[in-house]
Design a protein around this motif. Sequence first.
Motif, PDB file in Angstrom:
ATOM      1  N   GLY A 149      37.097  39.801  36.759  1.00  0.00           N
ATOM      2  CA  GLY A 149      37.285  39.130  38.046  1.00  0.00           C
ATOM      3  C   GLY A 149      38.550  38.287  38.066  1.00  0.00           C
ATOM      4  N   VAL A 150      38.851  37.663  36.940  1.00  0.00           N
ATOM      5  CA  VAL A 150      40.068  36.853  36.841  1.00  0.00           C
ATOM      6  C   VAL A 150      41.301  37.745  36.954  1.00  0.00           C
ATOM      7  CG1 VAL A 150      41.400  35.262  35.390  1.00  0.00           C
ATOM      8  CG2 VAL A 150      38.895  35.136  35.412  1.00  0.00           C
ATOM      9  N   ILE A 172      36.923  37.778  43.771  1.00  0.00           N
ATOM     10  CA  ILE A 172      37.804  36.610  43.931  1.00  0.00           C
ATOM     11  C   ILE A 172      36.975  35.334  44.024  1.00  0.00           C
ATOM     12  CG2 ILE A 172      39.477  35.494  45.465  1.00  0.00           C
ATOM     13  CD1 ILE A 172      40.377  38.312  46.316  1.00  0.00           C
ATOM     14  N   LYS A 173      35.896  35.406  44.789  1.00  0.00           N
ATOM     15  CA  LYS A 173      35.051  34.226  45.012  1.00  0.00           C
ATOM     16  C   LYS A 173      34.226  33.877  43.778  1.00  0.00           C
ATOM     17  CE  LYS A 173      33.427  31.209  48.067  1.00  0.00           C
ATOM     18  NZ  LYS A 173      34.268  30.205  48.729  1.00  0.00           N
ATOM     19  N   LYS A 174      33.702  34.898  43.089  1.00  0.00           N
ATOM     20  CA  LYS A 174      32.892  34.673  41.898  1.00  0.00           C
ATOM     21  C   LYS A 174      33.368  35.615  40.798  1.00  0.00           C
ATOM     22  CE  LYS A 174      28.751  33.241  44.415  1.00  0.00           C
ATOM     23  NZ  LYS A 174      27.308  33.516  44.665  1.00  0.00           N
ATOM     24  N   PRO A 175      34.505  35.297  40.174  1.00  0.00           N
ATOM     25  CA  PRO A 175      35.080  36.190  39.158  1.00  0.00           C
ATOM     26  C   PRO A 175      34.197  36.391  37.939  1.00  0.00           C
ATOM     27  CG  PRO A 175      36.170  34.055  39.131  1.00  0.00           C
ATOM     28  CD  PRO A 175      35.315  34.080  40.353  1.00  0.00           C
ATOM     29  N   LYS A 176      33.285  35.470  37.685  1.00  0.00           N
ATOM     30  CA  LYS A 176      32.377  35.606  36.538  1.00  0.00           C
ATOM     31  C   LYS A 176      30.924  35.689  37.003  1.00  0.00           C
ATOM     32  CE  LYS A 176      35.285  33.428  33.037  1.00  0.00           C
ATOM     33  NZ  LYS A 176      35.314  34.557  32.098  1.00  0.00           N
ATOM     34  N   GLY A 177      30.728  36.307  38.127  1.00  0.00           N
ATOM     35  CA  GLY A 177      29.372  36.441  38.640  1.00  0.00           C
ATOM     36  C   GLY A 177      28.871  35.141  39.214  1.00  0.00           C
ATOM     37  N   ASP A 178      27.773  34.652  38.709  1.00  0.00           N
ATOM     38  CA  ASP A 178      27.154  33.427  39.226  1.00  0.00           C
ATOM     39  C   ASP A 178      27.723  32.159  38.619  1.00  0.00           C
ATOM     40  OD1 ASP A 178      25.499  34.833  40.914  1.00  0.00           O
ATOM     41  OD2 ASP A 178      23.926  35.055  39.377  1.00  0.00           O
ATOM     42  N   SER A 179      28.672  32.288  37.674  1.00  0.00           N
ATOM     43  CA  SER A 179      29.249  31.098  37.049  1.00  0.00           C
ATOM     44  C   SER A 179      30.074  30.337  38.079  1.00  0.00           C
ATOM     45  CB  SER A 179      30.153  31.508  35.887  1.00  0.00           C
ATOM     46  OG  SER A 179      30.786  30.358  35.352  1.00  0.00           O
ATOM     47  N   LYS A 180      29.848  29.057  38.208  1.00  0.00           N
ATOM     48  CA  LYS A 180      30.533  28.262  39.228  1.00  0.00           C
ATOM     49  C   LYS A 180      31.465  27.210  38.624  1.00  0.00           C
ATOM     50  CE  LYS A 180      26.793  28.777  42.565  1.00  0.00           C
ATOM     51  NZ  LYS A 180      25.843  28.080  43.440  1.00  0.00           N
TER      52      LYS A 180
END
Length: 252
Positions: A152-153, A240-248
């Motif tokens: 995602g990054v 783009i919004k959640k490049p690592k899934g649910d990691s915020k």
Amino acid sequence: MTTLEIRPEAKKQVDDFCEKRNKEAESLLALTFPRKIAELDSFLKEGALNVQDLSSLRAELDIPIPDPAKEELKKKKKQQEQEEKEKKDGKKEDKDDEDKGPPCGPVSSNPHIQSLLLRLKPHIQSVKEAVNSVSLWVQLQIPRIEDGNNFGVAVQEKVFELMTGTRTKIEGFQTQIAKYFLERGDAVAKASKQPHVGDYRQLVHELDQNQYSEIRIMVLEIRNIYAVLYDVIYKNFDKIKKPKGDSKALIY
């Protein structure tokens, strides 16, 4: 783990700023981009941007063409007066006046080009600011740097690269407009100093016609910028919004 000590009120200020910028960018993508695409598409269909006979864009130059016979008599008379004055004063006069152009009124810009540029410039400024806002939004979504699960990054980086290239292209539009006026001004100055040379007059008209074509291309490019960015971000919004899934966890 070493951490940076930040006062709660300072962190809240930054969080509020980031949240505001995020909402602004997402509003641009959801509402402004589609509206701008339709607006610019309509602009491209107008008659003002679909002139087939480019000679109709010609702006007459208010520069008188001198009569060769009269100019020769005037030159001889001036030379004779200068020689007489030199004999009387015993010194030579400067000949800078010979380089001056003939007297004429002010030569205005091409009204057709000016009218189109007045409509184009706000679009250039708008897309420039929009790209800046969306670029910041993408950067604010970058998560904490750590090993693994970085696809995602990588998507974020590709989108950011696209917007960096887009900003360069937009800046090129503004440079091109300034260059047009500089080159046209030089051509008009030469035409006024040497009005008997038809090529200088024609050069002014050629520059106007070329600029008209460039303006149409700029409108096309700005419309395409909105369309491409909208399409790329829409297709990769989750990454783009959640490049690592649910990691915020975000890095500030």
